[in-house]
Design a protein around this motif. Structure first.
Motif, mmCIF file in Angstrom:
data_model
loop_
_atom_site.group_PDB
_atom_site.id
_atom_site.type_symbol
_atom_site.label_atom_id
_atom_site.label_comp_id
_atom_site.label_asym_id
_atom_site.label_seq_id
_atom_site.Cartn_x
_atom_site.Cartn_y
_atom_site.Cartn_z
ATOM 1 N N PRO A 1 -36.209 -2.828 9.973
ATOM 2 C CA PRO A 1 -35.383 -4.055 9.908
ATOM 3 C C PRO A 1 -34.964 -4.444 11.548
ATOM 4 O O PRO A 1 -34.511 -4.022 11.514
ATOM 5 N N THR B 1 -28.887 -3.719 11.447
ATOM 6 C CA THR B 1 -27.746 -3.111 10.402
ATOM 7 C C THR B 1 -26.524 -2.453 11.334
ATOM 8 O O THR B 1 -25.811 -1.639 10.359
ATOM 9 N N PHE C 1 -25.544 -3.830 6.562
ATOM 10 C CA PHE C 1 -26.091 -4.272 5.692
ATOM 11 C C PHE C 1 -26.138 -2.996 4.964
ATOM 12 O O PHE C 1 -26.783 -2.053 4.634
ATOM 13 N N GLY D 1 -32.083 -8.823 2.922
ATOM 14 C CA GLY D 1 -32.712 -8.285 4.163
ATOM 15 C C GLY D 1 -34.520 -8.199 4.323
ATOM 16 O O GLY D 1 -34.287 -7.859 5.496
ATOM 17 N N GLY E 1 -36.451 -4.054 4.979
ATOM 18 C CA GLY E 1 -35.913 -4.677 4.890
ATOM 19 C C GLY E 1 -34.957 -4.828 2.687
ATOM 20 O O GLY E 1 -33.971 -4.964 2.419
ATOM 21 N N ARG F 1 -27.370 -8.796 4.643
ATOM 22 C CA ARG F 1 -26.581 -7.927 5.971
ATOM 23 C C ARG F 1 -25.544 -9.278 5.976
ATOM 24 O O ARG F 1 -25.831 -10.145 5.265
#
Length: 394
Positions: free
Chosen positions: A123, A177, A326, A355, A362, A367
């Protein structure tokens, strides 16, 4: 019927802004929404920076500037990088940009075309892939794995390079992240790139001052062997809480600088004058506001990580940089992280980002931005816990 070029059908977007729009709509309807979605510091721009812009306006700085930026600001950027990283930067290779995304756009436009491959973190910031697809190049995701502390693997990255690879994009500290890639891993990457002289690099270092737990930023500028193919992206938006000022900078190899200068003349002409003088004040004025902001973010980071790890089915690695968490939500029973994020907004009043909006790797994550008050973060975590306890499967 109007016929537009097909490239525009491939453009994606940054879904954080779509979530922000939906959260704003719900708030306007009377809902109490806590926004942990947008990546924007919730601090005011330091007063001395604002005053510098006001002074510039009063002094008559109202006209066009050079397309690459005013010389005093370019020199200030070079001095700042030398002070912080002990690297030499020629102000003649610094270009002042209207934000950070413009450097991404220019770099990807320089190297992206059908038949080319561009590697990007996944991601990662969604505009990377969006712009790669716009150019017709093939996007090649570099997996950013939780088991690596959300740092990229030099070995895995180098293995993805082919004769078609034109550009490699890296980002540390990382969005979404919060991962920080250690110097040893960057050393390995740079050493391995000696075997691939046809590959340019774009290093997105916009979060270079957002570091915690004793971490230190390793700038790619510290490697002279790649300076002739390195594009560095940085700016003022995050460090100085200047997102709305639209002020960024990039450093280019000599062979690319003139190409990007021509692009700036054709596309954005220049960055507005008063903002550039504010940028000088930010770099060369007092840095105490930055330190205070980072200390507050660190407190919130600890609150977020502790709170997320206490939620049913959620685990959260400790982010070492940026201002994002994350968390892994794969054990909550929700098979779609985007659906979970949507439900948290619509039913619990907490805005987060799924994600998958940050890439194919993701899924299973969401997030959270901790650019909100500690009080609101605590309220949001409580709501998330109530919601997850009541609705474990979807």
């Amino acid at each position: 019927m109007l016929n537009t070029v097909s490239a525009f059908d491939r453009i994606g977007e940054e879904n954080a802004f779509a979530v922000l729009a939906r959260a704003t709509t719900l708030a306007a309807q009377g809902r109490d929404i806590i926004n942990l979605g947008i990546g924007q510091p919730d601090f005011r721009t330091p007063e001395h920076i604002v005053e510098a812009a006001i002074k510039a306006l009063k002094d008559g700085q109202h006209g066009y500037t050079p397309s690459v930026g005013i010389q005093p600001l370019r020199e200030a950027v070079a001095r700042d990088l030398h002070r912080r990283f002990d690297v030499e930067v020629d102000p003649g290779l610094v270009m002042i940009m209207p934000g950070g995304k413009v450097t991404m756009y220019a770099a990807i436009l320089l190297f992206g075309e059908p038949g080319a491959e561009i590697l990007y973190p996944d991601p990662g910031f969604p505009i990377y892939r969006s712009m790669i697809e716009y150019t017709g190049a093939t996007p090649i995701p570099v997996p950013i794995r939780e088991e690596n502390g959300f740092a990229f693997s030099a070995e895995e990255t180098l293995a993805l390079i082919t004769p078609k690879t034109r550009l490699l994009i890296i980002n540390s500290p990382a969005n979404p992240t919060g991962g920080v890639t250690p110097k040893a891993e960057i050393d390995k990457l740079v050493k391995g790139l000696a075997d691939h002289p046809h590959v340019a690099l774009m290093s997105d270092e916009i979060y270079d001052q957002f570091l915690f737990d004793g971490e230190r930023h390793q700038t790619l500028l510290a490697y002279p062997e790649i300076r002739d193919r390195l594009i560095l992206l940085n700016g003022w938006s995050k460090t100085y809480a200047m997102t709305g000022w639209r002020l960024g900078y990039s450093i280019w190899p000599k062979d690319l600088y003139e190409k990007v200068r021509k692009l700036s003349v054709n596309a954005w002409s220049c960055v507005n004058a008063a903002t550039q003088y504010a940028g000088i004040a930010a770099l060369e004025g007092p840095q105490e506001p930055v330190a205070a902001m980072l200390a507050e973010f660190d407190k919130r980071r600890k609150l977020v990580v502790e709170g997320l790890n206490a939620l049913p089915g959620v685990s959260c690695a400790n982010p070492k940089g940026a201002f994002y968490a994350f968390p892994n939500v794969s054990r909550t029973g929700w098979t779609s992280a985007k659906q979970l994020a949507s439900a948290l907004l619509e039913e619990a009043g907490v805005a987060v980002i799924g994600g998958p909006d940050f890439g194919v790797h993701g899924e299973g994550y969401i997030r959270l931005s901790y650019a909100n008050s500690a009080e609101n973060i605590a309220r949001a975590l409580e709501r998330m816990g109530t919601f997850l306890s009541a609705r474990k499967v979807a």
